[in-house]
Design a protein around this motif. Structure first.
Motif, mmCIF file in Angstrom:
data_model
loop_
_atom_site.group_PDB
_atom_site.id
_atom_site.type_symbol
_atom_site.label_atom_id
_atom_site.label_comp_id
_atom_site.label_asym_id
_atom_site.label_seq_id
_atom_site.Cartn_x
_atom_site.Cartn_y
_atom_site.Cartn_z
ATOM 1 N N VAL A 1 13.452 12.686 8.715
ATOM 2 C CA VAL A 1 13.928 13.247 7.422
ATOM 3 C C VAL A 1 14.468 12.136 6.581
ATOM 4 C CG1 VAL A 1 15.664 14.514 6.083
ATOM 5 C CG2 VAL A 1 14.024 15.493 7.928
ATOM 6 N N GLU A 2 15.482 11.220 7.399
ATOM 7 C CA GLU A 2 15.816 10.159 6.666
ATOM 8 C C GLU A 2 14.966 9.261 6.191
ATOM 9 O OE1 GLU A 2 18.984 9.123 5.535
ATOM 10 O OE2 GLU A 2 19.261 11.277 5.830
ATOM 11 N N ARG A 3 13.960 8.793 7.130
ATOM 12 C CA ARG A 3 12.949 7.904 6.709
ATOM 13 C C ARG A 3 12.208 8.434 5.496
ATOM 14 N NH1 ARG A 3 9.852 6.302 12.025
ATOM 15 N NH2 ARG A 3 8.764 5.155 10.828
ATOM 16 N N LEU A 4 11.814 9.810 5.680
ATOM 17 C CA LEU A 4 10.995 10.354 4.395
ATOM 18 C C LEU A 4 11.805 10.036 3.297
ATOM 19 C CD1 LEU A 4 9.228 13.282 6.214
ATOM 20 C CD2 LEU A 4 8.280 10.885 5.212
ATOM 21 N N ARG A 5 13.167 10.547 3.313
ATOM 22 C CA ARG A 5 13.794 10.439 1.924
ATOM 23 C C ARG A 5 14.250 8.939 1.627
ATOM 24 N NH1 ARG A 5 18.715 12.732 3.977
ATOM 25 N NH2 ARG A 5 17.741 14.613 3.307
ATOM 26 N N TRP A 6 14.286 8.149 2.495
ATOM 27 C CA TRP A 6 14.341 6.661 1.939
ATOM 28 C C TRP A 6 13.109 6.102 1.548
ATOM 29 C CZ3 TRP A 6 11.836 2.162 3.235
ATOM 30 C CH2 TRP A 6 12.745 0.728 2.695
ATOM 31 N N THR A 7 12.064 6.265 1.895
ATOM 32 C CA THR A 7 10.869 6.024 1.392
ATOM 33 C C THR A 7 10.679 6.623 0.029
ATOM 34 O OG1 THR A 7 9.913 5.877 3.743
ATOM 35 C CG2 THR A 7 8.241 5.981 1.759
ATOM 36 N N GLU B 1 12.702 7.680 -2.171
ATOM 37 C CA GLU B 1 13.775 7.090 -3.018
ATOM 38 C C GLU B 1 13.301 5.670 -3.623
ATOM 39 O OE1 GLU B 1 17.543 7.178 -1.141
ATOM 40 O OE2 GLU B 1 17.633 9.101 -1.321
ATOM 41 N N LYS B 2 12.692 4.805 -2.467
ATOM 42 C CA LYS B 2 12.203 3.555 -2.830
ATOM 43 C C LYS B 2 11.005 3.615 -3.730
ATOM 44 C CE LYS B 2 15.746 1.680 -1.109
ATOM 45 N NZ LYS B 2 16.973 1.143 -1.646
ATOM 46 N N SER B 3 10.035 4.285 -3.279
ATOM 47 C CA SER B 3 8.635 4.314 -3.853
ATOM 48 C C SER B 3 8.231 5.394 -4.776
ATOM 49 C CB SER B 3 7.768 4.117 -2.462
ATOM 50 O OG SER B 3 7.538 5.407 -1.949
ATOM 51 N N LEU B 4 8.934 6.379 -4.957
ATOM 52 C CA LEU B 4 8.469 7.464 -5.767
ATOM 53 C C LEU B 4 8.117 6.957 -7.391
ATOM 54 C CD1 LEU B 4 7.381 10.249 -5.677
ATOM 55 C CD2 LEU B 4 9.505 10.942 -6.094
ATOM 56 N N TYR B 5 9.050 6.317 -7.934
ATOM 57 C CA TYR B 5 9.063 5.906 -9.195
ATOM 58 C C TYR B 5 7.942 4.884 -9.233
ATOM 59 C CZ TYR B 5 10.361 3.534 -13.511
ATOM 60 O OH TYR B 5 10.364 2.973 -14.627
ATOM 61 N N VAL B 6 7.837 3.785 -8.374
ATOM 62 C CA VAL B 6 6.838 2.959 -8.573
ATOM 63 C C VAL B 6 5.213 3.661 -8.484
ATOM 64 C CG1 VAL B 6 5.693 0.864 -7.515
ATOM 65 C CG2 VAL B 6 8.281 1.101 -7.704
ATOM 66 N N VAL B 7 5.167 4.668 -7.723
ATOM 67 C CA VAL B 7 3.859 5.357 -7.382
ATOM 68 C C VAL B 7 3.654 6.036 -8.591
ATOM 69 C CG1 VAL B 7 2.775 6.990 -6.055
ATOM 70 C CG2 VAL B 7 4.061 5.154 -4.846
ATOM 71 N N THR B 8 4.649 6.751 -9.074
ATOM 72 C CA THR B 8 4.409 7.387 -10.399
ATOM 73 C C THR B 8 4.002 6.896 -11.561
ATOM 74 O OG1 THR B 8 6.070 9.190 -9.450
ATOM 75 C CG2 THR B 8 5.517 9.345 -11.798
ATOM 76 N N MET B 9 4.774 5.752 -11.658
ATOM 77 C CA MET B 9 4.383 4.972 -13.063
ATOM 78 C C MET B 9 3.060 4.153 -12.680
ATOM 79 S SD MET B 9 6.627 5.047 -15.024
ATOM 80 C CE MET B 9 6.968 6.728 -15.000
ATOM 81 N N THR B 10 2.632 3.970 -11.817
ATOM 82 C CA THR B 10 1.067 3.168 -11.526
ATOM 83 C C THR B 10 0.372 4.261 -11.882
ATOM 84 O OG1 THR B 10 2.295 1.690 -9.667
ATOM 85 C CG2 THR B 10 -0.140 2.061 -9.759
ATOM 86 N N THR C 1 2.348 15.103 -1.865
ATOM 87 C CA THR C 1 2.616 16.029 -1.089
ATOM 88 C C THR C 1 2.071 16.140 0.250
ATOM 89 O OG1 THR C 1 0.742 17.165 -2.320
ATOM 90 C CG2 THR C 1 2.779 17.544 -3.256
ATOM 91 N N THR C 2 0.727 15.662 0.378
ATOM 92 C CA THR C 2 -0.257 15.852 1.667
ATOM 93 C C THR C 2 0.323 14.860 2.643
ATOM 94 O OG1 THR C 2 -1.797 17.051 0.369
ATOM 95 C CG2 THR C 2 -2.379 16.391 2.600
ATOM 96 N N PHE C 3 0.348 13.619 1.963
ATOM 97 C CA PHE C 3 0.518 12.300 3.052
ATOM 98 C C PHE C 3 2.049 12.675 3.829
ATOM 99 C CE2 PHE C 3 1.630 8.142 4.025
ATOM 100 C CZ PHE C 3 0.805 7.838 4.715
ATOM 101 N N PRO C 4 3.052 12.913 2.824
ATOM 102 C CA PRO C 4 4.219 13.221 3.693
ATOM 103 C C PRO C 4 4.169 14.358 4.798
ATOM 104 C CG PRO C 4 4.725 12.864 1.530
ATOM 105 C CD PRO C 4 3.312 12.918 1.697
#
Length: 135
Positions: free
Chosen positions: A20-26, A28-37, A76-79
Motif C-alpha cells: 500500500v505504501e509503495r503504491l501510494r508513493w508511486t 503521488e510521484k507519478s500521477l500528475y506527470v502521467v495525467t499531464m502527458t 486503474t487496471t495496472f495497480p
C-alpha cells in the motif's frame, strides 16, 4: 521471510502495508506527470479533428479516445494487476516454505531408512513406520 505472516492489530500483514505504501508513493510521484502527458497528447491528436480531410479527422478522434482509454487503464487496471501479482508471489513463497520444510522432514525419514543402520530395520505392518530391532 517470516515477517510475511505477521499481522497488525487490524489484520493487515506487513507485506500488505508495504505494498500500500509503495503504491501510494508511486501514485503521488507519478500521477500528475502521467495525467499531464496523457491530456496534452490527447489534445494534440484531437486538434486533427479540425481538419477538412475526413481520414485525418477520424484518426485524430480515434487517437484521442485511445490515449484517454489508455490513461484510464494505466491508472486503474495496472495497480490492480500489481496487487494481484503481489498476492500470487506471497502465496507462492508460502507454498515454497511449506514444501521446503516438508522436504527436510522427508529427507530425515529417508535417511533413517536408506542409510544402513547399526540394527536391522523393518516396517510395522499397520503404520508402515520403521521399527528398529535390537539384538
Amino acid at each position: 521471510g517470516e515477517e510475511d505472516d505477521r499481522h497488525s492489530d487490524d489484520g493487515e500483514s506487513c507485506t500488505e502495508r508495504v505494498l500500500v505504501e509503495r503504491l501510494r508513493w508511486t501514485a503521488e510521484k507519478s500521477l500528475y506527470v502521467v495525467t499531464m502527458t496523457s491530456v496534452t497528447t490527447a489534445a494534440a491528436f484531437a486538434c486533427n479533428m479540425a481538419s477538412r480531410i475526413a481520414p485525418v479527422r477520424l484518426f485524430g478522434a480515434f487517437m484521442a479516445a485511445l490515449i484517454a482509454g489508455n490513461y484510464l487503464l494505466v491508472c486503474t487496471t495496472f495497480p490492480a494487476l500489481l496487487v494481484l501479482e503481489h498476492g500470487m508471489r506471497a502465496r507462492s513463497a508460502r507454498r515454497w516454505r511449506r514444501w521446503r520444510n516438508g522436504a527436510r522432514v522427508r529427507a530425515t525419514r529417508l535417511e533413517s531408512v536408506v542409510v544402513a543402520p547399526a540394527h536391522p530395520v523393518t516396517h510395522h505392518p499397520a503404520t508402515h513406520h520403521p521399527v528398529t530391532h535390537h539384538p
